[in-house]
Design an enzyme around this catalytic site. Structure first.
Site, PDB file in Angstrom:
ATOM      1  CE  LYS A 128      -4.434   1.100   0.245  1.00  0.00           C
ATOM      2  NZ  LYS A 128      -5.633   0.376  -0.216  1.00  0.00           N
ATOM      3  CG  ASP A 171      -7.314   3.435  -0.815  1.00  0.00           C
ATOM      4  OD1 ASP A 171      -7.927   2.357  -0.721  1.00  0.00           O
ATOM      5  OD2 ASP A 171      -7.253   4.247   0.143  1.00  0.00           O
TER       6      ASP A 171
HETATM    7  P1  NDP Z   1     -12.825   7.839  -2.905  1.00  0.00           P
HETATM    8  O1  NDP Z   1     -11.739   8.825  -2.722  1.00  0.00           O
HETATM    9  O2  NDP Z   1     -13.368   7.610  -4.261  1.00  0.00           O
HETATM   10  O3  NDP Z   1     -14.060   8.196  -1.965  1.00  0.00           O
HETATM   11  C1  NDP Z   1     -13.900   8.276  -0.578  1.00  0.00           C
HETATM   12  C2  NDP Z   1     -15.206   8.731   0.037  1.00  0.00           C
HETATM   13  O4  NDP Z   1     -15.113   8.622   1.446  1.00  0.00           O
HETATM   14  C3  NDP Z   1     -15.526  10.185  -0.262  1.00  0.00           C
HETATM   15  O5  NDP Z   1     -16.905  10.358  -0.260  1.00  0.00           O
HETATM   16  C4  NDP Z   1     -14.869  10.890   0.930  1.00  0.00           C
HETATM   17  O6  NDP Z   1     -15.429  12.165   1.229  1.00  0.00           O
HETATM   18  C5  NDP Z   1     -15.166   9.926   2.052  1.00  0.00           C
HETATM   19  N1  NDP Z   1     -14.121  10.039   3.071  1.00  0.00           N
HETATM   20  C6  NDP Z   1     -12.785   9.901   2.913  1.00  0.00           C
HETATM   21  N2  NDP Z   1     -12.129  10.113   4.057  1.00  0.00           N
HETATM   22  C7  NDP Z   1     -13.080  10.396   4.967  1.00  0.00           C
HETATM   23  C8  NDP Z   1     -13.031  10.705   6.332  1.00  0.00           C
HETATM   24  N3  NDP Z   1     -11.864  10.757   7.009  1.00  0.00           N
HETATM   25  N4  NDP Z   1     -14.215  10.930   6.967  1.00  0.00           N
HETATM   26  C9  NDP Z   1     -15.394  10.880   6.279  1.00  0.00           C
HETATM   27  N5  NDP Z   1     -15.492  10.591   4.985  1.00  0.00           N
HETATM   28  C10 NDP Z   1     -14.351  10.354   4.343  1.00  0.00           C
HETATM   29  O7  NDP Z   1     -12.274   6.473  -2.268  1.00  0.00           O
HETATM   30  P2  NDP Z   1     -12.776   4.978  -2.495  1.00  0.00           P
HETATM   31  O8  NDP Z   1     -14.240   4.955  -2.706  1.00  0.00           O
HETATM   32  O9  NDP Z   1     -11.876   4.374  -3.482  1.00  0.00           O
HETATM   33  O10 NDP Z   1     -12.409   4.317  -1.087  1.00  0.00           O
HETATM   34  C11 NDP Z   1     -13.342   4.250   0.004  1.00  0.00           C
HETATM   35  C12 NDP Z   1     -12.909   3.157   0.952  1.00  0.00           C
HETATM   36  O11 NDP Z   1     -12.877   1.899   0.248  1.00  0.00           O
HETATM   37  C13 NDP Z   1     -11.517   3.304   1.571  1.00  0.00           C
HETATM   38  O12 NDP Z   1     -11.530   2.763   2.869  1.00  0.00           O
HETATM   39  C14 NDP Z   1     -10.652   2.425   0.674  1.00  0.00           C
HETATM   40  O13 NDP Z   1      -9.486   1.996   1.329  1.00  0.00           O
HETATM   41  C15 NDP Z   1     -11.618   1.286   0.418  1.00  0.00           C
HETATM   42  N6  NDP Z   1     -11.311   0.456  -0.747  1.00  0.00           N
HETATM   43  C16 NDP Z   1     -11.242   1.021  -1.993  1.00  0.00           C
HETATM   44  C17 NDP Z   1     -10.976   0.206  -3.089  1.00  0.00           C
HETATM   45  C18 NDP Z   1     -11.003   0.728  -4.478  1.00  0.00           C
HETATM   46  O14 NDP Z   1     -10.931  -0.076  -5.406  1.00  0.00           O
HETATM   47  N7  NDP Z   1     -11.130   2.018  -4.701  1.00  0.00           N
HETATM   48  C19 NDP Z   1     -10.688  -1.233  -2.932  1.00  0.00           C
HETATM   49  C20 NDP Z   1     -10.869  -1.719  -1.579  1.00  0.00           C
HETATM   50  C21 NDP Z   1     -11.142  -0.889  -0.544  1.00  0.00           C
HETATM   51  P3  NDP Z   1     -14.573  13.515   0.956  1.00  0.00           P
HETATM   52  O15 NDP Z   1     -14.603  13.700  -0.530  1.00  0.00           O
HETATM   53  O16 NDP Z   1     -15.280  14.567   1.715  1.00  0.00           O
HETATM   54  O17 NDP Z   1     -13.176  13.257   1.465  1.00  0.00           O
END
Ligand code: NDP
Length: 452
Positions: free
Chosen positions: A125, A165
């Site tokens: 990561k 991510d």
């Molecule tokens: P994105 O950046 O596309 O979206 C993240 C979302 O979560 C946004 O809506 C963001 O809001 C919100 N968010 C992020 N940080 C925080 C925080 N500290 N508190 C509240 N809301 C938060 O990321 P992903 O959708 O790719 O990832 C989401 C989760 O899924 C993560 O945990 C990631 O590790 C996990 N994941 C992702 C994979 C992938 O293929 N993308 C694979 C496996 C797991 P804002 O815009 O306001 O920050």
């Protein structure tokens, strides 16, 4: 002290100031105690001790110049955790909260997750404390180029293959791929999540969300149920949340919430396909805030998030299923209690470690259908693995082909979790099942490869 307590004392002493890493290791160690008792050779070979130490950690300076001509300096990281079953594989996160301990937790989880996918991928990561929010495309490009200028020395199609991510989507992968190609003068599958026209896989953008819903569908199947008519809470509004909602709609469920770090929307009538298209444009093109959803759709309510309340009201809406898809520790104990009290009986984690340990314990104790992230969200990295295969074959599979692979993989992961949990006397415990099944494959490979 017990073995697990001794072990954790050592991990905490050797990795000070890294609470997320401690949390992730603790959960795994507790699950593995029966395995180590039954198979003492793992303990003798100190497999678990070795798994908790990254094979390699890379940290570097990322200087870049913003639109005002000012010099900015961020920190870049790549944690290469374990390569026993394949090249390091795992996403890059760009978020101001990124530091070494956070990436160690994510890389550690990734090792077990990748093992569960049935594909030959080790765990890693990386990322940076760079915040893409509010930056121009030009600034994001300059940052990505500077980040890759250093990272490109350490990664490679057979060595380490990063993906996206939080904060890293198609745009960022594109800029990083361009810079890698320019410096190394090779067009290879060194990153996944690439654009469809230049080596990406169909279904990769959808894969984490779709896979999470497929896994949840398998869990419902154990009770003879389907998603038809189920009300679902989804948090986040990024990549994972968007495609979780899309698949839920396709399966006849009614998703009613979405969020970002500022707050959440609740739409009692349900987020339908047209409203989801609005969210995709809002988040992926206009890069706006989820509050705009409530301004556009009159029946929906927006509630800002207030950390001082001690709970997140998103989880207090009445529903059958919950899909935390934003970030780590977004469900605290109060939230978990509310979910259970309100009758939510399925929680599938699209995000990594979104539930605090006490919340996870409650879900297990109440015997709800609870899928930890390392099993439920493995569809993303699995489809990245399929992207690597297509790049090596120099072929592109069709949408139905990739989707069929993804569905098979999620079913296999579900079966592995169920079987491993049952074999160690914890039927229905997907946390234990995922940890045990993920561990055994990596541990056996490490034993075969000697002390390295
Ligand atoms: P994105 O950046 O596309 O979206 C993240 C979302 O979560 C946004 O809506 C963001 O809001 C919100 N968010 C992020 N940080 C925080 C925080 N500290 N508190 C509240 N809301 C938060 O990321 P992903 O959708 O790719 O990832 C989401 C989760 O899924 C993560 O945990 C990631 O590790 C996990 N994941 C992702 C994979 C992938 O293929 N993308 C694979 C496996 C797991 P804002 O815009 O306001 O920050």
């Amino acid at each position: 002290m017990s073995y697990a307590a001794d072990f954790m004392a050592e991990v905490k002493a050797r990795n000070p100031g890294e609470p997320e890493f401690h949390q992730a290791v603790q959960e795994v160690v507790e699950s593995l105690v029966p395995v180590l008792e039954k198979s003492p050779h793992y303990r003798k070979a100190k497999v678990l001790e070795r798994i908790c130490v990254p094979e390699r950690t890379i940290m570097f300076r990322v200087p870049w110049i913003d639109d005002k001509g000012e010099i900015q300096i961020n920190r870049g990281y790549r944690v290469e955790m374990n390569s026993a079953i394949g090249p390091y594989k795992g996403g890059l996160r760009f978020h101001p909260t990124v530091y070494l301990g956070l990436l160690k937790f994510l890389a550690f989880e990734q090792v077990f997750k990748n093992s569960l996918t049935t594909l030959p991928m080790g765990g890693g990561k990386g990322g940076s404390d760079f915040d893409p929010h509010g930056k121009s495309d030009m600034e994001v490009m300059k940052f990505c180029q500077s980040f890759m200028t250093e990272l490109c020395r350490h990664i490679g199609q057979f060595t380490d293959v990063p993906a996206g991510d939080i904060g890293v989507g198609g745009r960022e992968i594109g800029y990083m791929f361009g810079q890698y190609k320019r410096i190394r003068n090779e067009f290879v599958g060194v990153l996944t999540g690439k654009g469809i026209k230049w080596g990406g896989s169909l279904i990769r953008p959808e894969a984490t969300g779709y896979g999470c819903v497929y896994f949840a569908q398998e869990m419902l199947g154990t009770r003879g149920e389907t998603f038809k008519g189920k009300t679902c809470l989804v948090s986040g509004s990024g990549n994972v949340a968007q495609y979780t909602v899309e698949k839920l709609l396709q399966l006849g469920a009614k998703p009613v919430t979405l969020s970002d770090s500022d707050g959440h929307i609740y739409d009692e009538a349900g987020i339908d396909a047209e409203k989801l298209a609005f969210v995709l444009d809002l988040k992926n093109n206009r890069r706006g805030r989820i509050s705009e959803y409530a301004a556009k759709y009159k029946g929906a309510v927006y509630e800002p998030y207030d950390a001082s309340m001690g709970f997140n009201p998103l989880w207090a809406h009445k529903a059958d299923c919950a899909f935390p898809s934003a970030t780590q520790n977004e469900i605290n104990l109060a939230d978990a209690q509310t979910l259970v009290k309100n009758g939510v009986y399925l929680v599938a984690e699209g995000a990594n470690m979104p539930t605090v340990p006490e919340g996870a314990e409650l879900f297990v104790e109440k015997r709800i259908l609870y899928a930890p992230g390392k099993a439920a969200n493995a569809g993303g990295v699995a489809t990245s693995g399929l992207e690597m295969s297509q790049n090596s074959l120099r072929m592109n599979w069709s949408r139905p082909e990739v989707d069929a692979h993804l569905q098979t993989i999620m079913k296999d992961i579900h079966r592995s979790c169920v079987e491993a949990a049952a074999a160690y006397g914890m039927p229905g415990n997907y946390v234990a099942g995922a940890n045990i099944a993920g561990f055994i494959k990596v541990a056996d490979a490490m034993l075969d490869q000697g002390v390295v």
